[in-house]
Design a protein around this motif. Structure first.
Motif, PDB file in Angstrom:
ATOM      1  N   ILE A 186     -16.832   0.672  80.745  1.00 62.36           N
ATOM      2  CA  ILE A 186     -16.715   0.067  79.583  1.00 62.36           C
ATOM      3  C   ILE A 186     -18.014   0.333  78.480  1.00 62.36           C
ATOM      4  CG2 ILE A 186     -14.933  -1.352  80.952  1.00 62.36           C
ATOM      5  CD1 ILE A 186     -16.803  -3.631  79.977  1.00 62.36           C
ATOM      6  N   ASP A 187     -17.129   0.471  76.898  1.00 56.66           N
ATOM      7  CA  ASP A 187     -17.801   0.666  76.046  1.00 56.66           C
ATOM      8  C   ASP A 187     -17.256   0.032  75.135  1.00 56.66           C
ATOM      9  OD1 ASP A 187     -20.069   1.820  73.874  1.00 56.66           O
ATOM     10  OD2 ASP A 187     -18.716   2.926  73.025  1.00 56.66           O
ATOM     11  N   ILE A 188     -17.929  -1.483  75.001  1.00 57.07           N
ATOM     12  CA  ILE A 188     -18.586  -2.056  73.368  1.00 57.07           C
ATOM     13  C   ILE A 188     -19.106  -1.793  72.598  1.00 57.07           C
ATOM     14  CG2 ILE A 188     -18.405  -4.786  73.003  1.00 57.07           C
ATOM     15  CD1 ILE A 188     -17.952  -5.209  75.788  1.00 57.07           C
ATOM     16  N   GLU A 189     -18.184  -0.917  71.306  1.00 58.74           N
ATOM     17  CA  GLU A 189     -19.039  -0.637  70.494  1.00 58.74           C
ATOM     18  C   GLU A 189     -20.345  -1.745  69.633  1.00 58.74           C
ATOM     19  OE1 GLU A 189     -18.820   1.636  66.081  1.00 58.74           O
ATOM     20  OE2 GLU A 189     -17.130   1.679  67.587  1.00 58.74           O
ATOM     21  N   GLY A 190     -21.681  -2.017  70.034  1.00 61.00           N
ATOM     22  CA  GLY A 190     -22.000  -2.755  68.781  1.00 61.00           C
ATOM     23  C   GLY A 190     -22.928  -3.898  69.637  1.00 61.00           C
ATOM     24  N   LEU A 191     -22.769  -3.768  70.368  1.00 65.37           N
ATOM     25  CA  LEU A 191     -22.604  -5.416  71.270  1.00 65.37           C
ATOM     26  C   LEU A 191     -24.043  -4.997  71.105  1.00 65.37           C
ATOM     27  CD1 LEU A 191     -21.469  -7.164  73.457  1.00 65.37           C
ATOM     28  CD2 LEU A 191     -22.438  -5.739  75.765  1.00 65.37           C
ATOM     29  N   PRO A 192     -24.505  -6.674  71.181  1.00 63.95           N
ATOM     30  CA  PRO A 192     -26.417  -6.786  70.145  1.00 63.95           C
ATOM     31  C   PRO A 192     -26.555  -7.572  71.792  1.00 63.95           C
ATOM     32  CG  PRO A 192     -24.527  -8.776  69.702  1.00 63.95           C
ATOM     33  CD  PRO A 192     -23.980  -7.942  70.283  1.00 63.95           C
ATOM     34  N   VAL A 193     -26.089  -8.665  72.867  1.00 61.37           N
ATOM     35  CA  VAL A 193     -26.900  -9.328  73.173  1.00 61.37           C
ATOM     36  C   VAL A 193     -26.374  -8.740  75.186  1.00 61.37           C
ATOM     37  CG1 VAL A 193     -27.408 -11.511  74.500  1.00 61.37           C
ATOM     38  CG2 VAL A 193     -27.206 -11.023  72.137  1.00 61.37           C
ATOM     39  N   VAL A 194     -27.056  -8.842  76.237  1.00 62.28           N
ATOM     40  CA  VAL A 194     -26.755  -9.123  77.589  1.00 62.28           C
ATOM     41  C   VAL A 194     -27.355 -10.107  78.362  1.00 62.28           C
ATOM     42  CG1 VAL A 194     -26.438  -7.534  79.709  1.00 62.28           C
ATOM     43  CG2 VAL A 194     -25.534  -6.057  78.162  1.00 62.28           C
ATOM     44  N   VAL A 195     -27.018 -10.680  78.786  1.00 66.08           N
ATOM     45  CA  VAL A 195     -27.574 -11.555  79.559  1.00 66.08           C
ATOM     46  C   VAL A 195     -27.269 -11.502  80.946  1.00 66.08           C
ATOM     47  CG1 VAL A 195     -28.145 -14.037  80.172  1.00 66.08           C
ATOM     48  CG2 VAL A 195     -27.394 -12.634  77.768  1.00 66.08           C
ATOM     49  N   ARG A 201     -27.950  -7.348  92.186  1.00 66.35           N
ATOM     50  CA  ARG A 201     -28.798  -6.686  93.014  1.00 66.35           C
ATOM     51  C   ARG A 201     -29.467  -5.706  93.717  1.00 66.35           C
ATOM     52  NH1 ARG A 201     -25.080  -4.952  96.876  1.00 66.35           N
ATOM     53  NH2 ARG A 201     -26.894  -5.355  98.664  1.00 66.35           N
ATOM     54  N   SER A 202     -29.235  -4.976  92.210  1.00 63.28           N
ATOM     55  CA  SER A 202     -30.335  -3.270  92.562  1.00 63.28           C
ATOM     56  C   SER A 202     -31.003  -3.447  91.264  1.00 63.28           C
ATOM     57  CB  SER A 202     -29.366  -2.705  93.381  1.00 63.28           C
ATOM     58  OG  SER A 202     -28.794  -2.026  92.559  1.00 63.28           O
ATOM     59  N   ALA A 203     -31.594  -2.221  91.095  1.00 65.33           N
ATOM     60  CA  ALA A 203     -32.529  -1.945  89.758  1.00 65.33           C
ATOM     61  C   ALA A 203     -31.726  -0.734  89.116  1.00 65.33           C
ATOM     62  CB  ALA A 203     -34.093  -0.940  90.634  1.00 65.33           C
ATOM     63  N   VAL A 204     -30.961   0.180  90.372  1.00 68.60           N
ATOM     64  CA  VAL A 204     -29.357   0.371  89.501  1.00 68.60           C
ATOM     65  C   VAL A 204     -28.589  -0.304  88.359  1.00 68.60           C
ATOM     66  CG1 VAL A 204     -28.196   2.159  89.355  1.00 68.60           C
ATOM     67  CG2 VAL A 204     -30.260   2.684  91.339  1.00 68.60           C
ATOM     68  N   ASP A 205     -28.341  -1.588  88.880  1.00 71.70           N
ATOM     69  CA  ASP A 205     -26.894  -1.807  88.026  1.00 71.70           C
ATOM     70  C   ASP A 205     -28.274  -2.544  87.106  1.00 71.70           C
ATOM     71  OD1 ASP A 205     -25.306  -1.870  90.507  1.00 71.70           O
ATOM     72  OD2 ASP A 205     -25.718  -2.788  91.510  1.00 71.70           O
ATOM     73  N   TYR A 206     -29.458  -3.350  87.192  1.00 72.06           N
ATOM     74  CA  TYR A 206     -29.935  -3.468  86.158  1.00 72.06           C
ATOM     75  C   TYR A 206     -29.891  -2.386  85.117  1.00 72.06           C
ATOM     76  CZ  TYR A 206     -33.809  -5.586  82.923  1.00 72.06           C
ATOM     77  OH  TYR A 206     -34.340  -6.081  82.257  1.00 72.06           O
ATOM     78  N   LEU A 207     -30.015  -1.270  85.383  1.00 74.14           N
ATOM     79  CA  LEU A 207     -29.840  -0.480  84.137  1.00 74.14           C
ATOM     80  C   LEU A 207     -28.756  -0.029  84.288  1.00 74.14           C
ATOM     81  CD1 LEU A 207     -32.391   2.655  85.164  1.00 74.14           C
ATOM     82  CD2 LEU A 207     -33.061   0.342  83.871  1.00 74.14           C
ATOM     83  N   HIS A 208     -27.484  -0.325  84.678  1.00 76.85           N
ATOM     84  CA  HIS A 208     -25.673  -0.143  84.333  1.00 76.85           C
ATOM     85  C   HIS A 208     -25.938  -1.295  83.000  1.00 76.85           C
ATOM     86  CE1 HIS A 208     -24.790   3.610  85.711  1.00 76.85           C
ATOM     87  NE2 HIS A 208     -25.124   2.958  87.447  1.00 76.85           N
ATOM     88  N   ARG A 209     -26.381  -2.719  83.133  1.00 75.55           N
ATOM     89  CA  ARG A 209     -26.160  -4.061  82.518  1.00 75.55           C
ATOM     90  C   ARG A 209     -26.421  -4.045  81.112  1.00 75.55           C
ATOM     91  NH1 ARG A 209     -26.761  -9.425  86.851  1.00 75.55           N
ATOM     92  NH2 ARG A 209     -24.965  -8.793  88.050  1.00 75.55           N
ATOM     93  N   ILE A 210     -28.504  -3.293  81.611  1.00 74.99           N
ATOM     94  CA  ILE A 210     -28.731  -3.261  80.378  1.00 74.99           C
ATOM     95  C   ILE A 210     -28.455  -2.780  79.211  1.00 74.99           C
ATOM     96  CG2 ILE A 210     -30.849  -5.136  80.835  1.00 74.99           C
ATOM     97  CD1 ILE A 210     -32.317  -2.613  80.244  1.00 74.99           C
ATOM     98  N   GLY A 211     -27.768  -1.396  79.916  1.00 76.33           N
ATOM     99  CA  GLY A 211     -27.229   0.069  78.797  1.00 76.33           C
ATOM    100  C   GLY A 211     -26.351   0.052  78.382  1.00 76.33           C
ATOM    101  N   ARG A 212     -25.507  -1.575  78.458  1.00 77.10           N
ATOM    102  CA  ARG A 212     -24.053  -1.994  77.705  1.00 77.10           C
ATOM    103  C   ARG A 212     -24.238  -1.861  76.208  1.00 77.10           C
ATOM    104  NH1 ARG A 212     -21.338   0.910  79.605  1.00 77.10           N
ATOM    105  NH2 ARG A 212     -22.616   2.083  80.385  1.00 77.10           N
ATOM    106  N   THR A 213     -25.902  -1.992  75.774  1.00 77.69           N
ATOM    107  CA  THR A 213     -26.164  -2.793  74.858  1.00 77.69           C
ATOM    108  C   THR A 213     -27.423  -1.404  74.737  1.00 77.69           C
ATOM    109  OG1 THR A 213     -26.996  -4.755  73.104  1.00 77.69           O
ATOM    110  CG2 THR A 213     -28.559  -4.372  74.803  1.00 77.69           C
ATOM    111  N   GLY A 214     -27.671  -1.986  73.362  1.00 78.34           N
ATOM    112  CA  GLY A 214     -28.559  -0.254  72.443  1.00 78.34           C
ATOM    113  C   GLY A 214     -28.094   0.639  72.554  1.00 78.34           C
ATOM    114  N   ARG A 215     -25.979   0.811  72.213  1.00 77.48           N
ATOM    115  CA  ARG A 215     -25.805   2.501  72.612  1.00 77.48           C
ATOM    116  C   ARG A 215     -25.433   2.600  70.897  1.00 77.48           C
ATOM    117  NH1 ARG A 215     -23.636   2.329  77.760  1.00 77.48           N
ATOM    118  NH2 ARG A 215     -21.675   4.132  76.792  1.00 77.48           N
TER     119      ARG A 215
END
Length: 311
Positions: A186-195, A201-215
């Motif tokens: 999913i792409d949420i344009e201009g999302l400023p914050v991820v918590v 569970r995994s480092a890869v999932d960490y990257l995917h999560r924080i990658g929702r912001t800063g796009r």
């Protein structure tokens, strides 16, 4: 006649088959999407059962955002001389994601999240938790305290998910509490914050999560809550991603008991066979690969006289 079913889990699919609501012996195409996630979400036994119910002669298609060794093993077991299509990632625009880690007791995370949202005026924040129940529970607690929060997870119908996502994008909700369903696709344009309310569970999932912001070149903020119980797990995430993020504290929410646990870890390699931050979980993957290999063998036997099966 043909009917369409929306089945969100293997367990539900098998339940429908068991109650004579669906037959799988006529399946001609098997599509495994997000294959890397299939190996990470505990679906090994259910997937093996589904494979055993499918006809041997069929077309298999496998899609995966990443292609680790486990996915390669699944592909080798299921596919015969497959055509491979690899789409190279586009060169990303420079991103600037500020990453913070806040030490906090587990039972104070909700109050801290509310404090940060109100103090910093978050109007669009994506908050990740570990389960669907956790998403509903946290969203309800926040809403009861005057924070416009709602839940978004795979337990909602497709229509409900679309509606919630549209409402969040339009600004109706300040906080969207979600599972890893929202970490990809999913792409949420201009999302400023991820918590990360719960750590992934995994480092890869960490990257995917924080990658929702800063796009798209925009800046973003990624905040992770770290309790004493999750400190070792947080260290492993940092190690796998070569991160050095100092634990911070917020006045009024200082943790009790994390000081001792926060002592520097001793250098050395991880114990052999632990599988890294996901823990020691070789058995389910081995079961899945064995079941897939058995299904492929049945496919070879059944299609030997009929000629090569489509790939």
């Amino acid at each position: 006649s043909r009917e369409q079913f929306e089945v969100r889990t293997y367990k539900r699919l098998l339940d429908i088959v068991q109650h004579k609501g669906l037959k799988l012996d006529g399946v001609r195409q098997l599509v495994l999407d997000e294959a890397d996630r299939l190996l990470d979400l505990g679906f090994a036994d259910e997937l093996a059962h589904v494979l055993a119910l499918l006809p041997a002669k069929r077309q298999n298609l496998l899609f995966s955002a990443t292609f680790p060794a486990a996915v390669q093993g699944l592909a080798d077991a299921l596919l015969r001389d497959p055509a491979q299509i690899r789409i190279e990632a586009a060169v990303p625009a420079p991103v600037e994601i500020a990453q913070q880690a806040i030490a906090v007791d587990a039972d104070k995370r909700t109050a801290l999240l509310r404090h940060l949202a109100q103090q910093q005026g978050w109007k669009q924040a994506l908050v990740f938790v570990a389960s669907q129940h956790g998403a509903e529970h946290l969203a309800n607690k926040l809403y009861a305290k005057g924070v416009f929060a709602t839940a978004f997870h795979g337990g909602l119908s497709q229509g409900a998910r679309r509606q919630v996502l549209a409402e969040f994008k339009s600004g109706r909700w300040d906080i969207l509490v979600t599972t890893d369903l929202a970490a990809r696709g999913i792409d949420i344009e201009g999302l400023p914050v991820v918590v990360n309310y719960d750590l992934p569970r995994s480092a890869v999932d960490y990257l995917h999560r924080i990658g929702r912001t800063g796009r798209a070149g925009a800046s973003g903020l990624a905040v992770s809550f770290v309790s004493a119980e999750q400190l070792a797990h947080w260290r492993l995430i940092q190690k796998r991603q070569s991160l050095q993020i100092e634990l911070e504290t917020v006045a009024g929410f200082e943790p009790s008991g994390i000081e001792a646990a926060a002592a520097p870890a001793r250098p050395g390699k991880l114990p052999p066979g632990t599988g890294g931050i996901k823990g020691k979980r070789p058995s389910k993957k081995d079961k899945l690969r064995a079941a897939a290999a058995a299904a492929a063998a049945r496919q070879d036997d059944a299609s030997a006289e009929a000629g090569p099966a489509p790939v």
